[in-house]
Structure formats: structure tokens, C-alpha cells
Design an enzyme around this catalytic site. Structure first.
Site, short mmCIF file in Angstrom:
data_model
loop_
_atom_site.label_atom_id
_atom_site.label_comp_id
_atom_site.label_asym_id
_atom_site.label_seq_id
_atom_site.Cartn_x
_atom_site.Cartn_y
_atom_site.Cartn_z
NE ARG A 31 -3.85 0.42 1.93
CZ ARG A 31 -5.19 0.35 2.48
NH1 ARG A 31 -5.12 1.16 3.49
NH2 ARG A 31 -6.18 -0.06 1.80
CG HIS B 272 -8.21 -0.16 -2.86
ND1 HIS B 272 -7.80 -1.18 -2.71
CD2 HIS B 272 -8.95 0.36 -1.76
CE1 HIS B 272 -7.74 -1.34 -1.46
NE2 HIS B 272 -8.31 -0.73 -0.94
CD GLN C 196 -12.85 -1.83 -1.22
OE1 GLN C 196 -12.18 -1.75 -0.14
NE2 GLN C 196 -14.13 -2.36 -1.12
CG ASP D 7 -13.50 6.29 -0.76
OD1 ASP D 7 -13.78 6.03 0.30
OD2 ASP D 7 -12.53 5.95 -1.63
CB CYS E 199 -14.26 1.14 -0.14
SG CYS E 199 -13.69 2.94 0.08
NE ARG F 152 -10.61 -5.65 -0.17
CZ ARG F 152 -9.75 -4.54 0.47
NH1 ARG F 152 -10.54 -3.70 1.19
NH2 ARG F 152 -8.51 -4.35 0.52
N1 NVA Z 1 -10.20 6.77 -1.19
C1 NVA Z 1 -9.65 6.11 0.10
C2 NVA Z 1 -9.66 4.76 0.18
C3 NVA Z 1 -9.54 4.02 1.60
C4 NVA Z 1 -9.75 2.43 1.56
C5 NVA Z 1 -8.40 6.61 0.69
O1 NVA Z 1 -7.45 6.31 -0.29
O2 NVA Z 1 -8.12 7.06 1.70
N1 CP Z 2 -11.39 -0.47 2.34
C1 CP Z 2 -10.03 -0.62 2.70
O1 CP Z 2 -9.17 -0.57 1.99
O2 CP Z 2 -10.13 0.02 4.09
P1 CP Z 2 -8.61 -0.18 4.93
O3 CP Z 2 -7.96 1.26 4.58
O4 CP Z 2 -9.12 -0.09 6.29
O5 CP Z 2 -7.76 -1.14 4.47
#
Ligand code: NVA
Ligand code: CP
Length: 309
Positions: free
Chosen positions: A107, A134, A137, A229, A269, A297
Site C-alpha cells: 500500500r 485499489h 477492493q 467513498d 469501501c 475482501r
Molecule cells: N479513497 C480512500 C480509500 C480508503 C480505503 C483513501 O485513499 O483514503
Molecule cells: N477499504 C479499505 O481498503 O480499508 P482499509 O483502508 O481499512 O484497508
């Protein structure tokens, strides 16, 4: 079809048939899990590095549990605790990882960093979220839609809010590849880049269409799925004030939901910022499938790992 050794950075790197194969095995894995049958040990004897540059609840936990269920050994690594945090290059890090582990779940902020990691490391890299995409997801979300609606072909999926965020862009990519139509509603400056929009349209299966609009009402009219989101994704905190103001008209609330198809479902998500992009009554309401989304997931990521690792 042999997917061993492939990186999973975006669904667009895989064909529709390959994605369908991953979804099929995910379904079998979920069924076995529900019957409390042990998972096939696809990762027996394998060590998987989980490299995280951003916080995570669901992704971290579901990968850790999934790797264990497949007989593998997960190693959680916080980016800042590695020499990466002191200036060692991503390329050198990727080579080193390849000396010890059999796969990397990562990540990161910059998608280009993930590509460098994948290019420098001899083992497969799975995208656990970047600023752009992502895919784990998105593929899980397609799995949930198919579970709930029986298909994706011919459905209208509406994403309302920060259309240029990782979740929206990956969802559009996966939905189009699997034959669903996608509408993204957001203010112009938050919509996906033009080049990406053209790329996504090229990946669409059959008659699947991608529509971009600034009008949330138009987007959700007759939609089968309404997805949102957070308005302030990780890494965009300095723009929070503008984002909250400009995205306010895109809140998913009961008035917006009323315009969608009668049997529509609501997806997110998570994590959610209740009272911002979605109201409590909608996320906790009967149309919401957010908890099943989160559970899926685990099954879909296990399937992805069983193929590429
Ligand atoms: N768009 C959000 C998704 C988190 C799972 C972020 O990048 O913070
Ligand atoms: N939806 C998702 O990826 O959640 P986290 O940021 O908690 O991993």
C-alpha cells in the site's frame, strides 16, 4: 490459465476471462469458509511481505488472515520502519525483498512507486491501494454486486463523490471489464483524468459504457448500485476544507437514494465519514451491503493470491 508470477497492480492488466476465473474461485473459497472447511494450502511454506506506507484496517487484517488461511506466513512492514524511510531506493528494496519472500502486498502513495517495486522485485506484487487504484477492493466489490444481483452485465453502477479517487477509478475499470455500465458523478476537478477515461473505455466489455457527469441526480437515476467513498482520501488532507465544501452536494442520503432503482444497493469501501459522504440512515439502512463488502475482501484476495503467488 496460468496466472502465476503476475503482478496485480490494476484489474486492467488482466483479461475479463482471467478476472472471471479469480471470481469463480473466490466463490468456491467463500462457500468452503462458510462450511468451516479448511482452505487449500496454496501458500504453504511461503512468506509474504505486507509493506504499508499508509494506515489500513480492512486490507491489512484481511490479507494477514487470508495468507494464514492459505498456509503462508505474512510479515507486516511499516514503510517508515524500513531503510526506505531513510532514503534507500525502492528499486534496491524490491531486489532485497526478492531474496527473502515469495510475494509482496503493498500500500503506497504514488502508483509509480508500486510499479518500480514490481519492476525491481522478482516476486509478484499485489496492489493493496495506491493513490490511483485499489484493485483488490474493486474486484471484491464486483464479487459482492454479482452475489447480490446475480450479474454485472447490463447493470448501472453509480459512483457519487470524489470520482478521481483510487476506489472510484478501480471500480470503473473492473465494472467495465466485467460488462457493467458505470457513471461517475463529481465536480469536474474531481473526475478521473481524460487519458484514464479513454483507457477505461477501451477496456469495456460488450456494450458497457462509462459516463462522466457533474450531476449526482442524473447519475443515480435508475442505478442498480450507488457507491461512495470518503471525500478526503489519505494524502489529500491539506485540501480537506475545499473538498468538504465542493463535494457536499454529492452526499449519499435518503433523498438521493429515492431516485435510484427500487431494489438498488448502497456500497462503500469503508472507512466511512458518517455525515459527510453518506448519512447514518443510509449506511445503516436496509439497502446497505457495506459489511458484506468488507467480508468479501478476504475471499477475493485469497483467490487472487492463490493464482498469482
Ligand atoms: N479513497 C480512500 C480509500 C480508503 C480505503 C483513501 O485513499 O483514503
Ligand atoms: N477499504 C479499505 O481498503 O480499508 P482499509 O483502508 O481499512 O484497508
Amino acid at each position: 490459465m496460468d496466472l502465476r508470477g503476475r503482478d496485480f497492480l490494476r484489474t486492467g492488466d488482466f483479461s475479463t476471462e482471467e478476472l472471471e476465473l479469480i471470481l469463480k474461485r473466490a466463490s468456491q473459497m467463500k462457500l468452503a469458509h462458510k462450511k468451516s472447511q479448511p482452505s487449500h494450502q496454496y501458500l504453504a511454506g511461503k512468506s509474504i511481505a505486507m509493506l504499508f506506507q499508509k494506515p489500513s484496517t480492512r486490507t491489512r487484517l484481511s490479507f494477514d488472515v487470508g495468507i494464514n488461511q492459505l498456509g503462508g506466513h505474512p510479515i507486516y512492514l511499516n514503510w517508515g520502519d524500513l531503510q526506505l524511510g531513510r532514503g534507500e531506493t525502492i528499486n534496491d528494496t524490491g531486489k532485497i525483498f526478492g531474496c527473502y519472500v515469495d510475494g509482496i502486498v503493498a500500500r503506497v502513495y504514488r502508483h509509480a512507486d508500486l510499479e518500480s517495486l514490481a519492476a525491481s522485485s522478482p516476486v509478484p506484487v499485489i496492489n493493496a491501494l495506491s493513490d490511483e487504484f485499489h484493485p483488490c477492493q474493486a474486484l471484491s466489490d464486483c464479487f459482492t454486486i454479482i452475489e447480490k444481483k446475480g450479474r454485472l452485465d447490463g447493470l448501472k453502477i453509480a459512483f457519487v463523490g470524489d470520482g478521481g479517487c483510487n476506489v472510484s477509478q478501480s471500480l470503473a475499470e473492473a465494472v467495465l471489464q466485467l460488462g457493467g455500465s458505470m457513471v461517475i458523478a463529481s465536480p469536474k476537478r474531481y473526475s478521473p483524468r481524460e487519458e484514464l477515461i479513454s483507457e477505461l473505455r477501451k477496456l469495456a466489455k460488450g456494450g458497457a459504457a462509462l459516463q462522466i457527469t457533474e450531476d449526482p441526480v442524473e447519475a443515480v437515476r435508475d442505478a442498480d448500485v450507488i457507491y461512495t467513498d470518503v471525500w478526503v482520501s489519505m494524502g489529500t488532507e491539506s485540501e480537506a476544507e475545499d473538498r468538504l465544501r465542493e463535494l457536499h452536494p454529492y452526499q449519499v442520503n435518503k433523498e438521493l437514494l429515492a431516485i435510484s432503482a427500487p431494489e438498488s444497493i448502497v456500497m462503500h469501501c469503508l472507512p466511512a465519514h458518517r455525515g459527510e459522504e453518506i448519512t447514518n440512515e443510509v449506511i445503516d439502512g436496509p439497502r446497505s451491503v457495506v459489511w458484506e463488502q468488507a467480508e468479501n475482501r478476504l475471499h477475493v484476495q485469497k483467490s487472487i493470491m492463490s493464482f498469482v503467488l
